[in-house]
Design an enzyme around this catalytic site. Structure first.
Site, short mmCIF file in Angstrom:
data_model
loop_
_atom_site.label_atom_id
_atom_site.label_comp_id
_atom_site.label_asym_id
_atom_site.label_seq_id
_atom_site.Cartn_x
_atom_site.Cartn_y
_atom_site.Cartn_z
N ASP A 1 -3.97 -10.55 17.18
CA ASP A 1 -3.46 -10.21 18.51
C ASP A 1 -2.75 -11.41 19.12
O ASP A 1 -3.38 -12.44 19.38
CB ASP A 1 -4.61 -9.82 19.45
CG ASP A 1 -5.28 -8.53 19.04
OD1 ASP A 1 -4.55 -7.62 18.61
OD2 ASP A 1 -6.51 -8.43 19.15
N SER B 1 -21.94 -13.70 22.03
CA SER B 1 -20.59 -14.23 22.06
C SER B 1 -20.17 -14.57 23.49
O SER B 1 -20.10 -13.70 24.35
CB SER B 1 -19.61 -13.23 21.46
OG SER B 1 -18.31 -13.76 21.44
N LYS C 1 2.25 1.63 7.50
CA LYS C 1 2.55 0.75 8.63
C LYS C 1 3.49 1.42 9.63
O LYS C 1 3.96 2.53 9.43
CB LYS C 1 3.15 -0.57 8.13
CG LYS C 1 2.17 -1.40 7.30
CD LYS C 1 0.89 -1.73 8.04
CE LYS C 1 1.10 -2.67 9.18
NZ LYS C 1 -0.17 -2.97 9.91
N ILE D 1 -8.08 -12.15 11.78
CA ILE D 1 -7.88 -10.84 11.17
C ILE D 1 -7.39 -9.84 12.21
O ILE D 1 -6.59 -8.96 11.91
CB ILE D 1 -9.18 -10.35 10.51
CG1 ILE D 1 -9.60 -11.31 9.39
CG2 ILE D 1 -9.01 -8.93 9.96
CD1 ILE D 1 -10.91 -10.96 8.73
N ASN E 1 -1.13 -8.06 8.06
CA ASN E 1 -1.41 -6.90 7.19
C ASN E 1 -2.13 -7.38 5.93
O ASN E 1 -1.69 -7.16 4.81
CB ASN E 1 -0.13 -6.13 6.85
CG ASN E 1 0.90 -6.97 6.10
OD1 ASN E 1 1.05 -8.15 6.35
ND2 ASN E 1 1.61 -6.37 5.17
N HIS F 1 0.51 1.13 16.12
CA HIS F 1 0.20 0.03 17.03
C HIS F 1 1.09 0.09 18.28
O HIS F 1 1.76 -0.88 18.64
CB HIS F 1 0.38 -1.33 16.34
CG HIS F 1 -0.39 -1.46 15.06
ND1 HIS F 1 -1.78 -1.48 15.03
CD2 HIS F 1 0.01 -1.54 13.77
CE1 HIS F 1 -2.18 -1.59 13.77
NE2 HIS F 1 -1.12 -1.62 12.99
N ASP G 1 -21.49 -11.75 18.79
CA ASP G 1 -21.08 -10.45 19.32
C ASP G 1 -21.71 -10.30 20.70
O ASP G 1 -22.63 -11.07 21.06
CB ASP G 1 -21.52 -9.31 18.39
CG ASP G 1 -20.73 -8.04 18.60
OD1 ASP G 1 -19.83 -7.76 17.79
OD2 ASP G 1 -21.01 -7.31 19.57
N ARG H 1 0.82 -1.20 0.00
CA ARG H 1 0.00 0.00 0.00
C ARG H 1 0.86 1.26 0.00
O ARG H 1 2.05 1.22 0.30
CB ARG H 1 -0.92 0.01 1.22
CG ARG H 1 -2.06 -0.96 1.18
CD ARG H 1 -2.81 -1.05 2.51
NE ARG H 1 -2.04 -1.76 3.52
CZ ARG H 1 -2.45 -1.97 4.77
NH1 ARG H 1 -3.62 -1.47 5.15
NH2 ARG H 1 -1.71 -2.64 5.62
N VAL I 1 -1.54 -13.74 8.81
CA VAL I 1 -0.95 -12.52 8.23
C VAL I 1 -1.56 -11.29 8.91
O VAL I 1 -2.78 -11.15 8.98
CB VAL I 1 -1.19 -12.47 6.71
CG1 VAL I 1 -0.66 -11.15 6.13
CG2 VAL I 1 -0.51 -13.65 6.03
#
Length: 369
Positions: A264, A214, A75, A261, A294, A96, A192, A15, A292
């Site tokens: 963590d 959830s 990033k 996604i 990113n 981050h 959720d 990107r 992955v």
């Protein structure tokens, strides 16, 4: 203001933070824009495109750092860029910081003004939408036996139903994943903790999507029938428990897939570890894990156009007004302030890393002339 756009160096990252369209707007506003050579090439934007928009092409990142008052990238700051930072320089990137103590140490030691871009979005980052949709597509690929999976086609065929998918989290990422999976005729369960979110999803999507609250017991109930898990829950960094533990993997079928996604370490998926597009998956207890961190980097043209449009107003405001006034005027930009000339200003980072921190509003009030 002199604004420098860096070429991304993270593995698999293609990107670029600003397209020629935004560069032209900055140039027409009287700002000087430097861009590292080929920074936008893999996203579909050539050096010539940037030159036509008014940018100056620079061969090395070192020159970008040396000459720019404001340095922008997608990033986080990489360790090979640490030594190039200058006191008082403004950095705008997805830092981050709470998960990256070494980076925070450097940002404070170098006395830069650092803004964590992912915290500045009023309506959520476009990268979240890209990650959700792309994560779902990638997950379905690894269900194929050619990629080590269970051998199931996402939407099934006549007489054979589609896969059973479990999406954890119904935010922007989760809804985007559900959008793809439901369109491909998978049988999707979305979990959720927010009844409003679940209600919205129930009415938003087709009837092959069902919702549930959830919690770990519900997940245990669903896992034995689940072919694909998509985790979209950003797990609080202070928590030591998990939504899916290593022990729970034994409930899943051999060749099933988990796509995390949220990425963590020590988060919702206990067995998660970061991977790259060179080696995107690993197997734990016969369950394929896609790690992955990113994912949007695989669709750089789409992601760059959307992301540039989202962050451009912040970059324009910093360039036009100066960082202090821009912070004072915009609570979302202020929310992303991470370090100010040696002072930590990011609450989550302060709490997670047990550091003293200062509220960004105090910095803004004390430094606006």
């Amino acid at each position: 203001m002199k604004i420098g756009i860096l070429k991304e160096i993270k593995d698999g990252e293609s990107r670029v933070i600003l397209t020629p369209k935004e560069v032209k707007l900055l140039f027409e506003s009287g700002h000087e824009v430097l861009i590292e050579s080929d920074a936008g090439e893999k996203a579909g934007f050539s050096n010539e495109d940037y030159v036509a928009a008014g940018a100056i092409i620079v061969d090395q990142s070192k020159a970008i750092f040396e000459q720019s008052e404001l340095v922008v990238k997608v990033k986080e700051i990489d360790d090979q860029e640490y030594s190039l930072l200058k006191p008082g320089q403004i950095i705008f990137a997805c830092l981050h910081p709470a998960a990256n103590k070494d980076e925070v140490d450097v940002l404070l030691q170098k006395e830069v003004i650092a803004v964590t871009a992912e915290d500045t979005h009023r309506f959520g980052s476009p990268n979240c939408e890209v990650a959700g949709k792309l994560g779902a597509l990638l997950g379905t690929q690894y269900l194929l036996t050619t990629n080590g999976g269970i051998g199931k086609l996402v939407g099934g065929v006549g007489g054979v139903p589609g896969i059973q998918a479990l999406v954890l989290g119904g935010g922007i990422v989760g809804k985007s994943a559900v959008d793809v999976l439901s369109s491909l005729r998978a049988q999707v369960k979305v979990l959720d903790v927010n009844i409003g979110t679940l209600r919205e999803i129930q009415y938003l999507f087709q009837k092959n999507v069902m919702t549930a609250f959830s919690n770990q017991e519900t997940i245990k109930e669903f896992l034995p029938q689940t072919d694909l898990v998509i985790n979209c829950v950003k797990w609080p960094k202070h928590r030591k428990d998990h939504l899916i533990t290593k022990e729970m993997l034994k409930m899943m079928k051999k060749g099933s897939v988990i796509v995390d996604i949220s990425a963590d370490v020590g988060g919702a998926i206990e067995t998660y570890r970061p991977t790259t597009f060179k080696e995107p998956v690993y197997v734990v207890d016969d369950v394929i894990h896609f790690g992955v961190d990113n994912i949007p980097g695989a669709a750089p043209n789409t992601a760059s156009i959307a992301y540039a449009s989202a962050v451009y107003p912040h970059i324009q405001a910093i360039a036009d007004k100066g960082i202090e006034q821009a912070l004072m005027d915009n609570e979302y930009l202020r929310r992303g302030l991470t370090a100010y000339k040696g002072i930590l200003t990011h609450e989550e980072t302060g709490k997670i890393q047990h550091r003293q921190w200062t509220n960004p509003i105090e910095i803004s009030k004390n430094n606006v002339t």
